[in-house]
Design a protein around this motif. Structure first.
Motif, PDB file in Angstrom:
ATOM      1  N   VAL A 199       3.252  -0.284  -3.824  1.00  0.00           N
ATOM      2  CA  VAL A 199       3.048   0.861  -2.830  1.00  0.00           C
ATOM      3  C   VAL A 199       2.783   0.613  -1.164  1.00  0.00           C
ATOM      4  CG1 VAL A 199       0.658  -0.423  -3.077  1.00  0.00           C
ATOM      5  CG2 VAL A 199       0.562   2.337  -2.378  1.00  0.00           C
ATOM      6  N   SER A 200       3.428   1.693  -0.842  1.00  0.00           N
ATOM      7  CA  SER A 200       3.729   0.873   0.845  1.00  0.00           C
ATOM      8  C   SER A 200       2.459   2.154   1.072  1.00  0.00           C
ATOM      9  CB  SER A 200       5.025   2.334   1.016  1.00  0.00           C
ATOM     10  OG  SER A 200       5.287   2.474   1.931  1.00  0.00           O
ATOM     11  N   PRO A 201       1.468   1.610   1.885  1.00  0.00           N
ATOM     12  CA  PRO A 201       0.104   2.610   1.837  1.00  0.00           C
ATOM     13  C   PRO A 201       0.676   2.707   3.218  1.00  0.00           C
ATOM     14  CG  PRO A 201      -0.331  -0.262   2.174  1.00  0.00           C
ATOM     15  CD  PRO A 201       0.989   0.259   2.356  1.00  0.00           C
ATOM     16  N   PRO A 225      -3.208   0.454   5.866  1.00  0.00           N
ATOM     17  CA  PRO A 225      -3.544  -0.517   5.284  1.00  0.00           C
ATOM     18  C   PRO A 225      -5.251  -1.201   4.961  1.00  0.00           C
ATOM     19  CG  PRO A 225      -2.859  -0.484   7.825  1.00  0.00           C
ATOM     20  CD  PRO A 225      -2.498   0.407   7.438  1.00  0.00           C
ATOM     21  N   LEU A 233      -7.122  -0.853  -4.139  1.00  0.00           N
ATOM     22  CA  LEU A 233      -6.059  -1.900  -4.496  1.00  0.00           C
ATOM     23  C   LEU A 233      -6.870  -2.394  -5.340  1.00  0.00           C
ATOM     24  CD1 LEU A 233      -3.125  -2.137  -1.870  1.00  0.00           C
ATOM     25  CD2 LEU A 233      -3.221  -0.304  -3.900  1.00  0.00           C
ATOM     26  N   THR A 252       2.332  -4.511  -2.590  1.00  0.00           N
ATOM     27  CA  THR A 252       3.061  -3.868  -1.307  1.00  0.00           C
ATOM     28  C   THR A 252       4.626  -4.110  -0.952  1.00  0.00           C
ATOM     29  OG1 THR A 252       2.244  -5.377   0.051  1.00  0.00           O
ATOM     30  CG2 THR A 252       0.836  -3.567  -0.785  1.00  0.00           C
ATOM     31  N   ASP A 257       2.496  -2.948   4.723  1.00  0.00           N
ATOM     32  CA  ASP A 257       1.890  -4.352   3.771  1.00  0.00           C
ATOM     33  C   ASP A 257       0.021  -3.253   4.034  1.00  0.00           C
ATOM     34  OD1 ASP A 257       0.785  -6.005   2.619  1.00  0.00           O
ATOM     35  OD2 ASP A 257       0.539  -7.566   4.384  1.00  0.00           O
ATOM     36  N   ALA A 258      -0.500  -3.921   2.961  1.00  0.00           N
ATOM     37  CA  ALA A 258      -2.291  -3.512   2.864  1.00  0.00           C
ATOM     38  C   ALA A 258      -2.733  -4.793   3.682  1.00  0.00           C
ATOM     39  CB  ALA A 258      -2.580  -3.163   1.672  1.00  0.00           C
ATOM     40  N   ARG A 272      -3.397  -7.447  -2.110  1.00  0.00           N
ATOM     41  CA  ARG A 272      -2.492  -7.357  -2.955  1.00  0.00           C
ATOM     42  C   ARG A 272      -2.409  -8.774  -3.353  1.00  0.00           C
ATOM     43  NH1 ARG A 272       0.286 -11.486   0.617  1.00  0.00           N
ATOM     44  NH2 ARG A 272       0.226  -9.944   3.072  1.00  0.00           N
ATOM     45  N   PHE A 281       3.608  -9.214  -0.721  1.00  0.00           N
ATOM     46  CA  PHE A 281       4.012  -8.370   0.120  1.00  0.00           C
ATOM     47  C   PHE A 281       6.142  -8.557   0.481  1.00  0.00           C
ATOM     48  CE2 PHE A 281       5.048  -6.777   4.739  1.00  0.00           C
ATOM     49  CZ  PHE A 281       5.149  -5.769   4.487  1.00  0.00           C
TER      50      PHE A 281
END
Lengths: 348, 344, 390
Positions: free
Chosen positions: C132-134, C137, C144, C156, C160-161, C166, C169
């Motif tokens: 995922v590309s939030p 975050p 997540l 990610t 980043d989250a 996660r 990354f």
């Protein structure tokens, strides 16, 4: 507004009162903004800023004129933004082949016409209220685009961006502004002299009365949508040609700004009233807000709030002036006054 | 199917096709659940139904309840999403600086205040509801954007509790929704207040002359709408841990979709709360169900639009026929056999 | 009564058509619906994959990787998707059973809530890994975490989250490297045009939404750099008005870029350098410069920013346009590396303790602090832009 002036008493004060229309107030407000900008941020009057504002103004105005016609017939079109997004993608497909502006703009106008016509059919033939009918078609148009186009269309040739990049009158004035001027003048004449425009107002004022006088209400309504469609097509073309890339969501949500411009211009959402010149002023004020705020050093975070506040203020002022006008001019039994006052408000 | 419909419909024929509509809606709901459940059994697990299908729609569901009242009076409130976000953001900011209690109070006050502004402008200044709430849609969202400078506002203890609490496996928000749904259903169908809303929607002038305080009634329902938006804001902020001004955009139209699908006429005077409630769950199943089937978001938009169009067409056809029938009833009063209504 | 039944019949038939339509759409969609029996409760699949892949090297177990961009329909994420699909094709060619799901919000509605809705569907299906590309975050973190609790590997990419939400990354390049890439590009061009320690220059920046982690980090990197002595002659005069936040929406970005262009020039109260921090903003700066009525003197101003080479090609090649350089990373490689990492992690080839991972196309990459770094920033100008095609 023709109607209002007819209602005025033909005494000495009448002439001055006639001037106090919504358009007049808007003009005063607009001049006030422009003067304030002159004092607060003289930089604002650079050639570039003016042309940037005018370019945005041009496509906002062209589409808003179409919306104005629809609103005069007491309908509304929330699918306008979606239609313009479809137009943008279709003309990008055509423009990718190197076709010149007249070709893809014509295609855009046809696409706008057809989609808008579909809206008109839903509203008249199936008798679905305009706001929900166009709400539903919006979802169809918006949903269909990403299925046809994966991502965006980019690397468009110079012939596609010619309108925005090169087409300048006297080396400065964008051609889109010329389009807007021609269309505006054309429609002002049309609204003034054509018999069809009278039918638009008649239908918007009272459908049943219009039917009784022999007007084909459905036909007039469909025609309003059919005329608006190509205008959306032109506006969509100007939006799409602003860069070398066209995405699927380019004009989504733009309908709200269009409706705002029309309403700010004094057209009643209940139909039956409204002048093109009002829409011109309304669109111009809205196109000034964001850049003007930026120049006087306010963050653009507040631009939505300012826009909402201006629309609200405009309708409140218009409403108060009509409410007080009615109280003053009509000297008839109380019951009639209250009845007419309430019927001018909430409209179904 | 037809048998069940008939037995259910007979005692309430008085309501004309209203009951049949709701049964048709329920059938659609069941059909959708069955179809999606067959394609992907995960969908019909209790956990998924509760945690995803129901929770994802509850804020919209809550806002649709008072909006039904507004639409029945021939009004509309396009600003509900903006009110929710504005009250959530104002409450979140207040909670961050002055504690949870203030957060809750500010949220509710902002919601009620926004509703009051809408109501006053619409009623006292006699400005069309569509325009007023279009302007306040920009205004409230714009203020929310301005005071946060476009940044997020974060959840606090109370909203976290509201958004994430399950009581014996049932989300708190569902319990609140059921309670609200019952209250609103009773309010609309069993009280004089509810009846006055229908009257206002059918003919506002006549209603005014009949001695109903129309101004007060209308202002009250807009305030109720604002307060319910604020209540929805608690759950929304809690569920997502943070909110930003931009989520309000598509929410208003979703609420309108729910109400129209539920059979309430946008022109006012016609509609009922049960239809709205069933429609909420249909939209919920469509949203989350299509996601489970890996249908891209874009196709989901098309399907939702199609459902809306078909229901509008059906309502429009039925409405026309009902109108014709009413004419027959009136003109042929001497031949009661033609009137297809059971004796009361 | 008879008539009433007929109405209802019409209604039911009409809506049956919709259901049929839904089915049709499902069939038309990319995923055949044959897997449901496999994904019963959400906890099981990951357990299976881990145990099996531990002893049997070529994983016979099917791995479903779900990829969620910030939004769909824009060249940057399109290029990432191409790379992701290449990785899947390569893995399938090696005999692995991999499936890639790809969906995201539309560009004009790129909200966290839309991302969460899509994620919920994937979590319920029990996919094996989520990439995922939030958009936000912090806001996406609870969802997540829920996925991680359900045994799904969460990675990610691009943005980043919160780090505890996660497993890994995949970072396209360090924030400092990308920030300094842009500042250096601007500084060298401005020096050529006569600015420097004796003649300060103002920066204008077009970012995305205020909550975008990447843009904020790059902006911070830029601010840190212009605070140093070397670049102290570069200034952001007023952060309220000189940093624009149009969000990811295309039209809004065009509009605000146009406002920025009209404020450019060589005066002290004007802006001399514009930086676009998103792949929408930089081409928008180029396009708005082209369409400006009186163009700011190209010998006095400069522009740069992040974007895919294709989106900037014409502007960079055009000498009259002050957009001379672009900064990016190889987005196709980013997609490739993300899918590889997700697959290797889900199938147990790499674990949280691993310090390196190997791919056939990119060779070895270090894993430090749960972050995999793709590589250096890519700076392109007139000389090398024709080497890229994405």
């Amino acid at each position: 507004m023709e109607q209002t002036s007819l209602r005025q008493a033909p005494d000495g004060k009448g002439k001055f009162k006639k001037m106090l229309t919504t358009e007049f107030y808007l003009l005063v407000f607009l001049v006030a903004i422009l003067v304030m900008m002159r004092i607060a941020a003289p930089d604002f009057y650079s050639l570039n800023t003016i042309m940037t504002v005018l370019n945005y103004f041009s496509y906002l105005l062209i589409a808003a004129i179409g919306m104005n016609l629809i609103i005069i017939t007491s309908n509304i079109d929330v699918a306008a933004g979606a239609i313009m997004s479809v137009v943008a993608i279709v003309i990008a497909f055509v423009g990718k082949t190197g076709a010149p502006l007249p070709v893809f703009m014509a295609v855009g106008m046809v696409v706008g016409l057809v989609l808008s016509w579909v809206n008109g059919l839903f509203i008249t033939k199936l008798k679905i209220p305009a706001i929900v009918a166009t709400l539903a078609t919006t979802q169809l148009f918006v949903g269909a685009l990403p299925l046809v186009v994966e991502g965006s269309i980019y690397d468009l040739p110079a012939s596609f961006t010619w309108l925005a990049f090169r087409a300048k009158l006297f080396g400065a004035l964008p051609a889109s502004v010329v389009f807007a001027a021609v269309i505006t003048v054309g429609f002002m004449l049309f609204m003034r002299y054509s018999r069809f425009s009278k039918k638009l107002y008649a239908v918007g004022n009272n459908k049943y009365a219009a039917t009784l006088t022999g007007i084909n209400v459905n036909k007039v309504m469909i025609l309003a949508f059919v005329i608006a469609g190509p205008l959306y097509g032109i506006a969509g073309t100007i939006i799409a040609t602003g860069g070398q890339r066209v995405t699927t969501t380019m004009a989504n949500g733009f309908e709200m700004t269009l409706i705002a411009a029309v309403v700010l211009g004094g057209t009643s959402i209940a139909g039956g009233s409204g002048k093109i010149i009002g829409t011109v002023l309304g669109a111009f004020i809205l196109s000034l807000i964001t850049p003007a705020m930026n120049y006087i050093g306010m963050s653009s975070d507040w631009s939505d709030a300012v826009m909402g506040g201006i629309i609200l203020l405009a309708v409140v002022v218009a409403s108060i002036s009509t409410l007080t006008k009615k109280k003053k001019t009509i000297v008839v039994p109380d019951a009639v006054v209250s009845a007419s006052a309430s019927s001018s408000g909430e409209v179904k | 199917m037809a048998d069940g419909m008939e037995t259910l419909a007979t005692p309430k024929v008085k309501k004309r096709f209203g009951v049949n509509f709701n049964i048709a809606l329920i059938l659609i709901l069941i059909a959708l659940i069955a179809v999606i459940g067959t394609v992907n059994p995960t969908f019909v697990t209790y956990n998924y139904l509760m945690a995803v299908v129901v929770k994802n729609i509850m804020e919209i569901g809550l806002m649709a309840l008072p909006m039904t009242l507004i639409v029945i009076t021939a009004g509309i409130d396009l600003s509900v999403g903006s009110i929710m976000i504005f009250s959530a953001i104002a409450g979140g900011m207040a909670a961050a600086s002055m504690g949870d209690g203030m957060g809750v109070i500010v949220t509710l006050l902002v919601g009620a205040g926004c509703g009051l502004v809408n109501g006053l402008v619409i009623v006292k200044l006699k400005i069309n509801a569509l325009i007023t709430t279009l302007a306040t849609f920009f205004l409230f969202r714009g203020i929310a954007k301005g005071i946060t400078h476009g940044d997020s506002v974060y959840s606090y203890d109370f909203t976290t509790f509201a958004g994430n609490t399950d009581i014996k496996g049932v989300p708190l928000v569902l319990i609140v929704f059921i309670a609200a749904a019952i209250i609103f259903t009773l309010l609309l169908s069993k009280t004089g207040f509810g009846r006055s809303l229908y009257a206002l929607g059918m003919n506002e002038n006549a209603t005014r002359y009949s001695g109903i305080n129309a101004d007060r009634t209308l202002i009250i329902i807009y305030i109720i709408s604002g307060v319910v938006c604020a209540i929805a804001a608690f759950f929304y902020l809690g569920r997502f841990t943070s909110v930003k001004f931009d989520v309000a955009n598509s929410m208003n139209l979703k609420v309108v979709t729910v109400i129209v699908l539920g059979g309430t006429s946008i022109l006012g005077g016609v509609g009922d709360m049960r239809g709205t409630i069933i429609a909420i769950f249909i939209i919920a199943v469509l949203n989350s169900g299509l996601t489970v089937m890996d249908i891209p978001i874009d196709v989901q938009t098309i399907i939702q639009g199609t459902v809306l169009i078909i229901s509008l067409i059906v309502y429009s056809i039925l409405g026309e026929r009902a109108k014709k029938r009413r004419v027959i009833e009136v003109s042929k009063e001497d031949e009661p056999r033609l009137v297809d209504k059971a004796p009361a | 009564m008879i008539r009433k039944k007929r109405f209802t019949l019409v209604l039911v038939i009409a809506l049956a058509v919709v259901v049929a339509f839904a089915f049709g759409a499902c069939g038309g969609g990319e995923q055949p619906a044959e897997e449901p029996p496999a994904d019963t409760p959400t906890e099981e699949p990951p357990v299976e994959t881990e145990t099996e892949s531990d002893d049997v090297e070529p994983a016979a177990v099917k791995v479903t990787i779900a990829m969620l961009p910030k939004f769909k329909g824009e060249n940057y994420f399109d290029a990432v998707k191409v790379g992701a699909e290449e990785a899947v094709a390569e893995l399938v060619g090696e005999g692995a059973d991999v499936e890639l799901l790809y969906d995201g919000p539309p560009q004009n509605d790129a909200t966290n809530q839309n991302q969460v809705n899509i994620l919920e569907g994937w979590i319920a299906q029990g996919v094996n890994a989520i990439l995922v590309s939030p958009n936000d975050p912090t806001a996406i973190a609870p969802t997540l975490k829920k996925a991680m609790e359900g045994g799904i590997k969460v990675l990610t990419f691009d943005a980043d989250a919160d780090p505890d939400a996660r497993d890994l990354f995949i970072n396209q390049g360090s924030y400092d490297a990308i920030g300094s890439g842009m500042v250096k590009a601007v500084a060298s061009k401005l020096t050529e045009k006569g600015y420097g320690p004796d003649k300060t220059a103002n920066l204008g920046i077009v970012s995305s939404a205020k909550t975008d982690a990447n843009q904020n980090a790059w902006l911070d990197a830029i601010k840190a750099l212009i605070a140093t002595d070397e670049y102290s002659w570069l200034k952001i005069a007023n952060e309220e008005t000189d940093v624009y936040y149009p969000g990811p929406d295309e039209t809004e970005t065009q509009k605000q870029s146009g406002t920025l262009i009209s404020r450019m020039g060589d005066g002290a109260d004007q802006i001399q350098a514009a930086i676009g921090l998103t792949s929408m903003a930089t081409p928008a700066l180029g396009a708005q410069y082209e369409s400006a009525a009186s163009k700011p003197d190209a010998t006095k101003v400069t522009m740069t920013g992040l974007a895919t080479p294709n989106a900037l090609k014409d502007y960079i090649k055009n000498d009259a346009n002050p957009l001379d350089t672009g900064v990016l990373w190889n987005c196709m490689d980013l997609g490739y590396l993300s899918v590889e990492a997700a697959y290797q992690y889900a199938s147990g080839t790499i674990t949280p303790e691993s310090t390196t991972m190997t791919t056939s196309r990119l060779g070895e990459r270090e894993i430090a602090d749960k972050v995999i770094l793709l590589g250096d920033a890519l700076i392109f100008d007139k000389a090398n832009i024709d080497e890229f095609n994405y």
